[in-house]
Design a protein around this motif. Structure first.
Motif, PDB file in Angstrom:
ATOM      1  N   ALA A 117       7.823   5.176  -9.309  1.00  0.00           N
ATOM      2  CA  ALA A 117       7.678   6.307  -8.386  1.00  0.00           C
ATOM      3  C   ALA A 117       7.214   5.830  -7.011  1.00  0.00           C
ATOM      4  CB  ALA A 117       6.700   7.330  -8.953  1.00  0.00           C
ATOM      5  N   VAL A 118       6.297   4.865  -6.983  1.00  0.00           N
ATOM      6  CA  VAL A 118       5.834   4.323  -5.704  1.00  0.00           C
ATOM      7  C   VAL A 118       6.971   3.608  -4.986  1.00  0.00           C
ATOM      8  CG1 VAL A 118       4.272   2.689  -4.579  1.00  0.00           C
ATOM      9  CG2 VAL A 118       3.452   4.062  -6.504  1.00  0.00           C
ATOM     10  N   ALA A 119       7.640   2.701  -5.683  1.00  0.00           N
ATOM     11  CA  ALA A 119       8.717   1.922  -5.060  1.00  0.00           C
ATOM     12  C   ALA A 119       9.867   2.816  -4.618  1.00  0.00           C
ATOM     13  CB  ALA A 119       9.208   0.855  -6.034  1.00  0.00           C
ATOM     14  N   ASP A 120      10.205   3.801  -5.436  1.00  0.00           N
ATOM     15  CA  ASP A 120      11.304   4.708  -5.074  1.00  0.00           C
ATOM     16  C   ASP A 120      10.951   5.536  -3.837  1.00  0.00           C
ATOM     17  OD1 ASP A 120      12.764   3.763  -7.187  1.00  0.00           O
ATOM     18  OD2 ASP A 120      12.521   5.552  -8.448  1.00  0.00           O
ATOM     19  N   THR A 121       9.701   5.982  -3.755  1.00  0.00           N
ATOM     20  CA  THR A 121       9.287   6.777  -2.595  1.00  0.00           C
ATOM     21  C   THR A 121       9.296   5.933  -1.328  1.00  0.00           C
ATOM     22  OG1 THR A 121       7.898   8.155  -4.030  1.00  0.00           O
ATOM     23  CG2 THR A 121       7.491   8.275  -1.661  1.00  0.00           C
ATOM     24  N   VAL A 122       8.843   4.690  -1.439  1.00  0.00           N
ATOM     25  CA  VAL A 122       8.887   3.781  -0.291  1.00  0.00           C
ATOM     26  C   VAL A 122      10.332   3.584   0.169  1.00  0.00           C
ATOM     27  CG1 VAL A 122       8.565   1.368   0.408  1.00  0.00           C
ATOM     28  CG2 VAL A 122       6.735   2.579  -0.809  1.00  0.00           C
ATOM     29  N   ALA A 123      11.233   3.388  -0.786  1.00  0.00           N
ATOM     30  CA  ALA A 123      12.640   3.192  -0.431  1.00  0.00           C
ATOM     31  C   ALA A 123      13.232   4.452   0.213  1.00  0.00           C
ATOM     32  CB  ALA A 123      13.435   2.811  -1.678  1.00  0.00           C
ATOM     33  N   GLU A 124      12.889   5.608  -0.328  1.00  0.00           N
ATOM     34  CA  GLU A 124      13.435   6.867   0.196  1.00  0.00           C
ATOM     35  C   GLU A 124      12.925   7.179   1.598  1.00  0.00           C
ATOM     36  OE1 GLU A 124      12.211   9.642  -2.733  1.00  0.00           O
ATOM     37  OE2 GLU A 124      13.514   8.810  -4.302  1.00  0.00           O
ATOM     38  N   THR A 125      11.650   6.909   1.848  1.00  0.00           N
ATOM     39  CA  THR A 125      11.047   7.254   3.134  1.00  0.00           C
ATOM     40  C   THR A 125      11.248   6.164   4.174  1.00  0.00           C
ATOM     41  OG1 THR A 125       8.917   6.324   2.433  1.00  0.00           O
ATOM     42  CG2 THR A 125       9.288   8.688   2.042  1.00  0.00           C
ATOM     43  N   GLY A 126      11.500   4.940   3.731  1.00  0.00           N
ATOM     44  CA  GLY A 126      11.699   3.838   4.663  1.00  0.00           C
ATOM     45  C   GLY A 126      10.419   3.298   5.275  1.00  0.00           C
ATOM     46  N   VAL A 127       9.254   3.641   4.714  1.00  0.00           N
ATOM     47  CA  VAL A 127       8.005   3.126   5.269  1.00  0.00           C
ATOM     48  C   VAL A 127       7.837   1.653   4.902  1.00  0.00           C
ATOM     49  CG1 VAL A 127       6.900   5.388   5.176  1.00  0.00           C
ATOM     50  CG2 VAL A 127       6.604   3.792   3.264  1.00  0.00           C
ATOM     51  N   VAL A 128       7.105   0.942   5.709  1.00  0.00           N
ATOM     52  CA  VAL A 128       6.793  -0.456   5.434  1.00  0.00           C
ATOM     53  C   VAL A 128       5.762  -0.528   4.309  1.00  0.00           C
ATOM     54  CG1 VAL A 128       5.564  -2.470   6.363  1.00  0.00           C
ATOM     55  CG2 VAL A 128       7.367  -1.373   7.701  1.00  0.00           C
ATOM     56  N   SER A 129       5.935  -1.479   3.414  1.00  0.00           N
ATOM     57  CA  SER A 129       4.949  -1.706   2.368  1.00  0.00           C
ATOM     58  C   SER A 129       4.704  -3.197   2.224  1.00  0.00           C
ATOM     59  CB  SER A 129       5.415  -1.125   1.025  1.00  0.00           C
ATOM     60  OG  SER A 129       6.576  -1.797   0.567  1.00  0.00           O
ATOM     61  N   GLN A 130       3.502  -3.540   1.805  1.00  0.00           N
ATOM     62  CA  GLN A 130       3.161  -4.946   1.578  1.00  0.00           C
ATOM     63  C   GLN A 130       2.151  -5.017   0.449  1.00  0.00           C
ATOM     64  OE1 GLN A 130       3.138  -7.393   5.046  1.00  0.00           O
ATOM     65  NE2 GLN A 130       1.437  -8.635   4.295  1.00  0.00           N
ATOM     66  N   LEU A 131       2.294  -6.040  -0.375  1.00  0.00           N
ATOM     67  CA  LEU A 131       1.466  -6.205  -1.565  1.00  0.00           C
ATOM     68  C   LEU A 131       0.433  -7.300  -1.326  1.00  0.00           C
ATOM     69  CD1 LEU A 131       1.633  -4.793  -4.369  1.00  0.00           C
ATOM     70  CD2 LEU A 131       2.885  -6.791  -5.187  1.00  0.00           C
ATOM     71  N   VAL A 132      -0.812  -7.027  -1.723  1.00  0.00           N
ATOM     72  CA  VAL A 132      -1.886  -8.001  -1.547  1.00  0.00           C
ATOM     73  C   VAL A 132      -1.893  -8.962  -2.738  1.00  0.00           C
ATOM     74  CG1 VAL A 132      -4.350  -8.347  -1.115  1.00  0.00           C
ATOM     75  CG2 VAL A 132      -3.211  -6.303  -0.249  1.00  0.00           C
ATOM     76  N   LEU A 133      -0.888  -9.821  -2.809  1.00  0.00           N
ATOM     77  CA  LEU A 133      -0.901 -10.933  -3.747  1.00  0.00           C
ATOM     78  C   LEU A 133      -1.573 -12.088  -3.002  1.00  0.00           C
ATOM     79  CD1 LEU A 133       2.650 -10.561  -5.307  1.00  0.00           C
ATOM     80  CD2 LEU A 133       0.477 -10.496  -6.567  1.00  0.00           C
ATOM     81  N   THR A 134      -2.891 -12.127  -3.101  1.00  0.00           N
ATOM     82  CA  THR A 134      -3.739 -12.941  -2.238  1.00  0.00           C
ATOM     83  C   THR A 134      -3.201 -14.341  -1.969  1.00  0.00           C
ATOM     84  OG1 THR A 134      -5.635 -11.764  -3.151  1.00  0.00           O
ATOM     85  CG2 THR A 134      -6.083 -13.789  -1.933  1.00  0.00           C
ATOM     86  N   LYS A 135      -2.906 -15.070  -3.032  1.00  0.00           N
ATOM     87  CA  LYS A 135      -2.576 -16.483  -2.878  1.00  0.00           C
ATOM     88  C   LYS A 135      -1.290 -16.717  -2.084  1.00  0.00           C
ATOM     89  CE  LYS A 135      -5.067 -17.529  -7.100  1.00  0.00           C
ATOM     90  NZ  LYS A 135      -5.777 -16.242  -7.021  1.00  0.00           N
TER      91      LYS A 135
END
Length: 301
Positions: A117-135
């Motif tokens: 649901a999160v990924a689909d909403t990001v794709a639908e809205t076109g907002v920028v997203s970034q994941l805090v995979l620290t390393k």
């Protein structure tokens, strides 16, 4: 002096106004400080379920407290999340629908449906997203992955071990319930997926709250192992990946790296992505891929 990796060019855009959701230990230790230090970002506001906790996080940086999540959205153009995965999944969808860029923690959610649901909403809205995979934001990690790209890997073994679940402020309820698979697993799965080849299946054995072993099959035929535990008393957290192949061995070990070096890189790349609309690839879609691997591990026990 011309710009280099050690001397990056000056920031030419207006700082990105980022609202912070959460007031726990990770919000205090990393998110608030990183966002407030700039120059690429400013800490626009803090919102948490307990206003007094939000005030403690915001006070050192002179940031305002948002009375509601909606008020936080009104105060910012991007939202950083430092809350349990189940909470993040619900609020991230609302933030994306409001047009706000997202700085997301791993894992995206506790279930595959919620992560989708999160990924689909990001794709639908076109907002920028970034994941805090620290390393992923440390120069040592990037050098390792660059070398791995030219290595013929037949097999790999890895571990991520610490004792934070035994005691202390990071022994939070969701970590104690879901264990190392969801807290530490995303890091190793991400590194193995990037260093060896895309992972096509994962099998898990053990107890995620004590010690869990993952066996990963990669699309190039390689097999890798990942040992995970947050309940072992070791002098310091250990993250190690060893790649084995016909041309030799390649080792990645975080024992000597300073994780504080990750935060300026993370901040700079997130702000650049927001301003240019060009993501890094370590985004919600990638988070969904990692979530599928976690779900695969749970189903193949």
């Amino acid at each position: 002096m011309p710009p280099t990796a050690d001397n990056p060019p000056a920031w030419h855009h207006a700082p990105v106004r980022v609202g912070l959701v959460g007031a726990g230990p990770w919000a205090r230790a990393m998110h608030a400080r990183t966002l407030a230090e700039g120059p690429e970002t400013t800490l626009a506001a803090v919102w948490a379920r307990r206003p007094e906790a939000a005030a403690e996080v915001a006070a050192p940086y002179g940031a305002p407290i948002a009375a509601t999540f909606e008020a936080l959205l009104d105060s910012c153009e991007a939202v950083a999340f430092a809350v349990p995965p189940s909470v993040q999944a619900q609020l991230a969808v609302r933030a994306a629908r409001a047009g706000r860029a997202l700085l997301l923690e791993k894992p995206l959610a506790l279930t595959l449906d919620a992560a989708r649901a999160v990924a689909d909403t990001v794709a639908e809205t076109g907002v920028v997203s970034q994941l805090v995979l620290t390393k992923r934001y440390h120069p040592t990690t990037r050098a390792f992955l660059a070398r791995a790209a030219g290595t013929d890997v037949l097999g790999a073994r890895s571990c991520y071990l610490h004792g934070a679940f035994l005691e202390g402020e990071f022994a939070t309820s969701w970590r104690l319930e879901h264990g190392a698979l969801f807290d530490l697993g995303p890091h190793l799965l991400d590194l193995l997926d990037a260093a060896v080849a895309p992972i096509v299946s994962v099998r898990a054995t053990g107890d995620s709250r004590r010690w869990i072993e993952l066996t990963c099959e990669h699309d190039n035929g390689a097999v890798s192992q990942a040992s995970l535990s947050g309940a072992v008393r070791v002098p310091r957290a250990q993250t190690r990946v060893e790649l084995f192949g016909s041309t030799g061995t390649l080792v990645y070990d975080t024992a000597s790296i300073d994780h504080a070096e990750c935060w300026p890189v993370l901040r700079r790349e997130f702000a650049s992505a927001v301003r240019t609309g060009t993501g890094t690839g370590i985004d919600a879609a990638h988070g969904l891929r990692i979530q599928r691997l976690l779900d695969n591990a749970l189903r193949r026990r």
